[in-house]
Design a protein around this motif. Structure first.
Motif, PDB file in Angstrom:
ATOM      1  N   ASN B 167       0.840  -1.280  -0.108  1.00 52.59           N
ATOM      2  CA  ASN B 167       0.350   0.133   0.258  1.00 52.59           C
ATOM      3  C   ASN B 167       0.685   1.633  -0.291  1.00 52.59           C
ATOM      4  OD1 ASN B 167      -2.512  -1.694   0.607  1.00 52.59           O
ATOM      5  ND2 ASN B 167      -1.393  -2.186   2.473  1.00 52.59           N
ATOM      6  N   ALA B 168       1.210   1.956  -0.851  1.00 51.52           N
ATOM      7  CA  ALA B 168       2.034   2.707  -0.918  1.00 51.52           C
ATOM      8  C   ALA B 168       1.291   3.834  -0.810  1.00 51.52           C
ATOM      9  CB  ALA B 168       2.155   2.878  -2.399  1.00 51.52           C
ATOM     10  N   ASP B 169      -0.268   4.685  -1.053  1.00 58.13           N
ATOM     11  CA  ASP B 169      -0.529   5.316  -0.191  1.00 58.13           C
ATOM     12  C   ASP B 169      -1.175   4.861   0.241  1.00 58.13           C
ATOM     13  OD1 ASP B 169       0.386   7.479  -1.538  1.00 58.13           O
ATOM     14  OD2 ASP B 169      -0.089   6.167  -3.007  1.00 58.13           O
ATOM     15  N   ALA B 170      -0.737   4.740   2.199  1.00 54.04           N
ATOM     16  CA  ALA B 170      -1.693   4.111   2.736  1.00 54.04           C
ATOM     17  C   ALA B 170      -2.850   4.996   3.957  1.00 54.04           C
ATOM     18  CB  ALA B 170      -1.401   3.136   3.964  1.00 54.04           C
ATOM     19  N   ARG B 171      -4.229   4.648   4.102  1.00 55.13           N
ATOM     20  CA  ARG B 171      -4.784   5.688   5.464  1.00 55.13           C
ATOM     21  C   ARG B 171      -4.597   5.195   6.714  1.00 55.13           C
ATOM     22  NH1 ARG B 171      -9.589   4.036   4.860  1.00 55.13           N
ATOM     23  NH2 ARG B 171      -9.203   2.434   3.640  1.00 55.13           N
ATOM     24  N   PRO B 172      -4.512   6.153   7.900  1.00 54.46           N
ATOM     25  CA  PRO B 172      -4.554   5.976   9.240  1.00 54.46           C
ATOM     26  C   PRO B 172      -5.165   4.692   9.834  1.00 54.46           C
ATOM     27  CG  PRO B 172      -4.452   8.576   9.039  1.00 54.46           C
ATOM     28  CD  PRO B 172      -4.945   7.948   7.348  1.00 54.46           C
ATOM     29  N   GLU B 173      -6.147   4.116   9.299  1.00 51.00           N
ATOM     30  CA  GLU B 173      -6.872   3.178   9.913  1.00 51.00           C
ATOM     31  C   GLU B 173      -6.341   1.561   9.426  1.00 51.00           C
ATOM     32  OE1 GLU B 173      -8.348   5.394   7.982  1.00 51.00           O
ATOM     33  OE2 GLU B 173      -9.371   6.618  10.069  1.00 51.00           O
ATOM     34  N   MET B 174      -5.319   1.966   8.015  1.00 55.72           N
ATOM     35  CA  MET B 174      -5.000   0.685   7.440  1.00 55.72           C
ATOM     36  C   MET B 174      -3.602   0.364   8.372  1.00 55.72           C
ATOM     37  SD  MET B 174      -5.469   1.690   3.582  1.00 55.72           S
ATOM     38  CE  MET B 174      -4.520   1.227   2.825  1.00 55.72           C
ATOM     39  N   LEU B 175      -3.114   1.508   8.905  1.00 58.43           N
ATOM     40  CA  LEU B 175      -1.480   1.480   9.805  1.00 58.43           C
ATOM     41  C   LEU B 175      -1.827   0.963  11.031  1.00 58.43           C
ATOM     42  CD1 LEU B 175       0.821   4.139   8.698  1.00 58.43           C
ATOM     43  CD2 LEU B 175       0.235   2.597   7.946  1.00 58.43           C
ATOM     44  N   LEU B 176      -3.032   1.153  11.815  1.00 60.96           N
ATOM     45  CA  LEU B 176      -3.030   0.724  12.575  1.00 60.96           C
ATOM     46  C   LEU B 176      -3.435  -0.887  12.630  1.00 60.96           C
ATOM     47  CD1 LEU B 176      -4.277   0.735  15.479  1.00 60.96           C
ATOM     48  CD2 LEU B 176      -6.744   1.827  14.918  1.00 60.96           C
ATOM     49  N   GLN B 177      -4.509  -0.702  11.511  1.00 54.31           N
ATOM     50  CA  GLN B 177      -4.370  -2.570  11.707  1.00 54.31           C
ATOM     51  C   GLN B 177      -2.881  -3.373  11.114  1.00 54.31           C
ATOM     52  OE1 GLN B 177      -7.894  -3.349   8.647  1.00 54.31           O
ATOM     53  NE2 GLN B 177      -9.269  -3.215  10.479  1.00 54.31           N
ATOM     54  N   PHE B 178      -2.876  -2.264  10.970  1.00 54.49           N
ATOM     55  CA  PHE B 178      -0.672  -3.577  10.578  1.00 54.49           C
ATOM     56  C   PHE B 178      -0.170  -3.018  11.870  1.00 54.49           C
ATOM     57  CE2 PHE B 178      -0.328  -1.023   5.975  1.00 54.49           C
ATOM     58  CZ  PHE B 178      -1.499  -2.089   5.301  1.00 54.49           C
ATOM     59  N   ALA B 179      -0.085  -2.563  12.849  1.00 57.44           N
ATOM     60  CA  ALA B 179       0.036  -2.146  13.803  1.00 57.44           C
ATOM     61  C   ALA B 179      -0.191  -3.317  15.137  1.00 57.44           C
ATOM     62  CB  ALA B 179       0.228  -1.078  14.542  1.00 57.44           C
ATOM     63  N   GLN B 180      -1.455  -4.069  14.597  1.00 55.20           N
ATOM     64  CA  GLN B 180      -2.275  -5.073  15.542  1.00 55.20           C
ATOM     65  C   GLN B 180      -1.688  -6.106  14.911  1.00 55.20           C
ATOM     66  OE1 GLN B 180      -6.213  -3.042  14.634  1.00 55.20           O
ATOM     67  NE2 GLN B 180      -6.453  -3.598  16.509  1.00 55.20           N
ATOM     68  N   MET B 181      -1.370  -6.673  13.865  1.00 57.74           N
ATOM     69  CA  MET B 181      -1.405  -7.295  13.683  1.00 57.74           C
ATOM     70  C   MET B 181       0.477  -7.995  13.373  1.00 57.74           C
ATOM     71  SD  MET B 181      -3.727  -7.958   9.572  1.00 57.74           S
ATOM     72  CE  MET B 181      -2.453  -6.624   8.508  1.00 57.74           C
ATOM     73  N   GLY B 182       1.136  -7.030  12.722  1.00 62.95           N
ATOM     74  CA  GLY B 182       2.807  -7.571  12.906  1.00 62.95           C
ATOM     75  C   GLY B 182       2.356  -7.508  15.053  1.00 62.95           C
ATOM     76  N   SER B 183       1.630  -7.123  15.395  1.00 61.53           N
ATOM     77  CA  SER B 183       2.415  -7.256  16.564  1.00 61.53           C
ATOM     78  C   SER B 183       1.748  -9.075  17.516  1.00 61.53           C
ATOM     79  CB  SER B 183       0.844  -6.548  17.921  1.00 61.53           C
ATOM     80  OG  SER B 183       1.447  -6.244  19.301  1.00 61.53           O
ATOM     81  N   ILE B 184       0.331  -9.346  16.339  1.00 62.41           N
ATOM     82  CA  ILE B 184       0.475 -10.753  16.611  1.00 62.41           C
ATOM     83  C   ILE B 184       1.518 -11.676  15.827  1.00 62.41           C
ATOM     84  CG2 ILE B 184      -1.678 -12.568  15.598  1.00 62.41           C
ATOM     85  CD1 ILE B 184      -3.661 -10.188  16.116  1.00 62.41           C
ATOM     86  N   TYR B 185       1.574 -11.086  14.276  1.00 64.98           N
ATOM     87  CA  TYR B 185       2.605 -12.343  14.348  1.00 64.98           C
ATOM     88  C   TYR B 185       4.041 -12.325  15.385  1.00 64.98           C
ATOM     89  CZ  TYR B 185       6.393 -13.546  10.575  1.00 64.98           C
ATOM     90  OH  TYR B 185       6.778 -13.984   9.798  1.00 64.98           O
ATOM     91  N   MET B 186       4.409 -10.895  15.682  1.00 65.68           N
ATOM     92  CA  MET B 186       6.399 -11.239  16.632  1.00 65.68           C
ATOM     93  C   MET B 186       5.687 -11.607  17.593  1.00 65.68           C
ATOM     94  SD  MET B 186       8.284  -9.944  14.956  1.00 65.68           S
ATOM     95  CE  MET B 186       9.826  -9.399  15.960  1.00 65.68           C
ATOM     96  N   GLU B 187       4.634 -11.972  18.585  1.00 64.70           N
ATOM     97  CA  GLU B 187       3.888 -12.634  19.661  1.00 64.70           C
ATOM     98  C   GLU B 187       4.186 -14.276  19.222  1.00 64.70           C
ATOM     99  OE1 GLU B 187       1.860 -10.145  22.651  1.00 64.70           O
ATOM    100  OE2 GLU B 187       2.221 -11.977  23.862  1.00 64.70           O
TER     101      GLU B 187
END
Lengths: 358, 358
Positions: B167-187
């Protein structure tokens, strides 16, 4: 009578000659992590190295003079101008410039604006310097935004990253002007003939990129005053694929700080390797000097201060954590910059839109 | 009678047990710079290392079988599925996925969608894979966009950069979900308890950043399911300041390719230093092995393929220039990923906006 005439001429001419000859640098003595000590030492070292330079130190007089007292220098070449307040990194930039009129930064910027200095250097708050540079020194007619141009090393010589600090949200027309200004800088200051200009992108294919890049590429292609070679992936910067890499300030900042971060992490890992056992420690002794020289040359700080291009006069931002050596280099660098009349060349070459000319 | 029952049971149970036990990986045998040779070798090496894995190779049958003929492996663990066309890097992604229905990539994605495979791996065109992943495999309910999550080394263990490609042009809601998904992955995959999540920014102060970052920060602060630590400058990534670094794909791509570019330029310079004279050449001999081990460990390719998070099933993108070893690792990695049920955990934990639930 002849001797009196001679004397008069002599006394009248000498100071005038000195003044016109010397490049006058205004230096923010209070801005930076190690101010005023390193700032003052850098100024002293610069004037001692080059008699053609004079430095005006803006800052809290007592503090600056206390530092100056430690060194020997030609008193003609350094002047202290009292500025009782300091703009701090945490100050909101626009408010700081508006309200801290008697700060070292604002006074130094006014010195350049009023022709009392040829250039202003500050290691202080980048945001405030960018605001102050554009509002106090002022932009060249037709330039939409000033841009911070930072030079980094590559396998094939320096690469100029523009913009690195001023415009986190840029428009295509701004990037076009950054490309032109960067090109003029590389040609006149670094001596790269017909510099290759690329736009930082996520792929080399034309359909790739975010909206800003997609809208900027056609403008760069149509611009006859630059040698545009297309998109460049960020990995192409350390490889030296282009001479000028155009981007918005957010991307420029990420590029610059990745340079610093990856280099310093890798160097730390290499040091760990060299210290890991007796054999590697002996190996380290054999390569130490050559390795040190290379790392110094390949450092992201190898090229000193970043000029803010697009202003009527020269404003330079060295790294906030600069030591006297970097500050000295930034001062000496200004002479070449002033001599090359970059601002004049930008004013003469920039593409100005019709609507702006009217 | 007993013996017949035993026989029947034996023959009925054995294959069923095998099928349920094995993790089935669909592999695009035609995608990547060295396909199909390295893809096929990677698949063979993976099944020979782990009897619990089966690989379905999608590609031009003759070409794939010619490669397979070179190796020894358990025939039960590798199946070739003919796909007569190939999506090329130059193909426009959306059109390629729509029109090349019989390509190795589209067929492999359908295998995952239809439950015939647990995961799909392709070293082919990233753009097409991202489009195909979202349209064919499909997004988890409530997820706005899938994101490519790439792991890089740091001085303090791996850091997950999300998003690196979609997503070269992202919206804030998308980044929020990326943060959640990334967190689940790392854990769940890396085992980092309560991973520190940062947003890549041009400074650590709250007022800094472009519009996207400024609008995203409050959402991240309010999100209770992640451990948000604020802005992180890009230099903080190799230093390991955070476990998950959130950004739009443009910035993620710049970060990733700076990792590659700066490392490889610096390593080239170090090699030059080591070869510069007799003394350094001797020093090089003494540090060679330790240096090699470190560089391998600190490579941006150390962690294999990038999963596309947010999809109903697993899609993984290793580097386009992957060799058999990276492909083998990507295949083996999938087993852990499938076992951890990351998609299920994301589906269960993601914050879904009211409007999307209705």
């Amino acid at each position: 009578m002849y001797s009196r005439l001679f004397e008069t001429e002599f006394f009248r001419e000498e100071p005038v000659l000195e003044e016109t000859k010397r490049t006058i640098i205004a230096l923010d003595a209070m801005g930076g992590d190690f101010a005023p000590a390193e700032q003052v030492k850098g100024a002293v070292d610069a004037v001692n190295e080059n008699p053609g330079i004079a430095v005006k130190l803006f800052g809290i007089e007592d503090a600056v003079k206390a530092e100056l007292a430690k060194y020997q220098f030609n008193a003609d070449q350094i002047e202290v101008i009292h500025a009782p307040t300091v703009i701090e990194t945490a100050d909101p930039p626009v408010k700081a410039i508006k309200t801290k009129k008697d700060s070292s930064m604002v006074r130094g910027l006014f010195a350049v604006r009023n022709g009392e200095a040829d250039a202003f250097i500050s290691c202080g708050c980048t945001g405030a310097l960018l605001v102050g540079g554009q509002t106090i020194v002022g932009r060249i007619r037709g330039i939409e935004r000033g841009a911070l141009a930072f030079m980094v090393p590559s396998l094939q010589g320096p690469v100029l990253i523009i913009d690195c600090g001023a415009n986190a949200d840029a428009r295509p027309e701004m990037l076009l002007q950054f490309a032109q200004m960067g090109s003029i800088y590389m040609e006149n200051i670094v001596g790269v003939k017909d510099p290759k200009v690329g736009i930082i992108n996520i792929g080399e294919e034309e359909e790739k990129g975010n909206m800003l890049v997609k809208e900027t590429v056609p403008l760069l292609k149509d611009c006859e005053s630059i040698h545009f070679v297309g998109s460049v992936e960020s990995r192409g910067i350390p490889e030296g694929e282009v001479d000028v890499a155009v981007c918005d300030a957010f991307v420029g900042n990420v590029v610059l700080k990745m340079y610093e971060g990856v280099s310093s992490a890798l160097i730390k890992k290499i040091k760990d390797v060299l210290m890991s056992n007796g054999k590697t420690k002996f190996g380290a002794l054999l390569i130490k000097n050559e390795l040190k020289d290379m790392l110094k040359e390949f450092s992201s700080e190898a090229y000193g201060g970043a000029p803010m291009l697009g202003l009527k006069n020269l404003v330079v931002k060295p790294h906030g954590n600069s030591r006297s050596k970097e500050i000295k280099n930034a001062i000496l660098q200004c002479e070449a910059f002033v001599a090359a009349d970059i601002a004049g060349k930008i004013a003469g070459n920039i593409v100005v839109k019709k609507s702006q000319e009217d």
